[in-house]
Design a protein around this motif. Structure first.
Motif, PDB file in Angstrom:
ATOM      1  N   GLN A 117       0.811  -1.218   0.000  1.00 57.68           N
ATOM      2  CA  GLN A 117       0.000   0.000   0.000  1.00 57.68           C
ATOM      3  C   GLN A 117       0.842   1.266   0.000  1.00 57.68           C
ATOM      4  O   GLN A 117       0.521   2.235  -0.693  1.00 57.68           O
ATOM      5  N   PHE A 118       1.924   1.262   0.768  1.00 53.92           N
ATOM      6  CA  PHE A 118       2.719   2.478   0.919  1.00 53.92           C
ATOM      7  C   PHE A 118       4.078   2.404   0.230  1.00 53.92           C
ATOM      8  O   PHE A 118       4.894   3.315   0.361  1.00 53.92           O
ATOM      9  N   GLU A 119       4.307   1.307  -0.504  1.00 53.97           N
ATOM     10  CA  GLU A 119       5.535   1.126  -1.281  1.00 53.97           C
ATOM     11  C   GLU A 119       6.776   1.368  -0.423  1.00 53.97           C
ATOM     12  O   GLU A 119       7.624   2.204  -0.738  1.00 53.97           O
ATOM     13  N   LEU A 120       6.882   0.621   0.662  1.00 52.46           N
ATOM     14  CA  LEU A 120       7.949   0.808   1.633  1.00 52.46           C
ATOM     15  C   LEU A 120       9.085  -0.186   1.417  1.00 52.46           C
ATOM     16  O   LEU A 120       8.863  -1.342   1.083  1.00 52.46           O
ATOM     17  N   GLU A 121      10.300   0.296   1.671  1.00 54.60           N
ATOM     18  CA  GLU A 121      11.466  -0.581   1.718  1.00 54.60           C
ATOM     19  C   GLU A 121      11.435  -1.308   3.064  1.00 54.60           C
ATOM     20  O   GLU A 121      10.769  -0.881   4.004  1.00 54.60           O
ATOM     21  N   ASP A 122      12.198  -2.392   3.175  1.00 51.58           N
ATOM     22  CA  ASP A 122      12.161  -3.212   4.384  1.00 51.58           C
ATOM     23  C   ASP A 122      12.504  -2.435   5.653  1.00 51.58           C
ATOM     24  O   ASP A 122      11.861  -2.615   6.684  1.00 51.58           O
TER      25      ASP A 122
END
Length: 151
Positions: free
Chosen positions: A57-62
């Protein structure tokens, strides 16, 4: 003197309004965390699904995702109430986004293979606070229940 006092009060109020905004990813994560904590058991399948939902949903990196998950857990455990998170989501997202969030909550509730009454109660309360209609609450439950049952 009164004019300068009034101006100062307005400046302080505007600063508080600007700083009171909560990041939507955090607000979302806290509410999702509330659902997985509702039955007092943290199942790995629920945590894994929540991570997946937030990452997509938020296109986050790890690294950012780890930080968000930690912060959400701390907020969910430490907050007296979650109205500020609900208010941010209700005020800053459209109706369909809030319905999608309720559907994410249902997916989490079914992730461990069983729907707990405490999870359902929590989702119902959050859906009402998010101003999601009862029909959409029920529809999203049915969609996720059918998905969990492989229908």
């Amino acid at each position: 003197m009164m004019a300068s006092l009034k101006r100062w009060i307005n400046d302080v109020a505007q600063q508080e309004d600007a700083s009171s905004g909560v990041d939507l990813s955090l607000a979302t994560a806290v509410l999702l965390c509330e659902v997985i904590r509702a039955d007092y058991r943290l199942d790995d399948s629920e945590i894994h699904l929540m991570r997946s939902q937030l990452k997509e949903q938020f296109e986050l990196e790890d690294e950012a995702l780890d930080e968000l998950m930690t912060l959400a857990r701390e907020e969910a455990e430490g907050a007296v109430d979650h109205h500020r998170f609900v208010r941010e989501l209700r005020d800053r997202t459209g109706y369909q986004d809030r319905v999608a969030l309720v559907q994410q909550m249902w997916a989490l509730a079914f992730a461990d293979g069983e729907k707990d009454a405490l999870e359902e109660h929590r989702i119902r309360a959050l859906a009402e606070l998010l101003h999601v209609s009862h029909s959409d609450f029920v529809r999203t439950r049915i969609v996720e229940q059918n998905r969990a049952e492989g229908v």
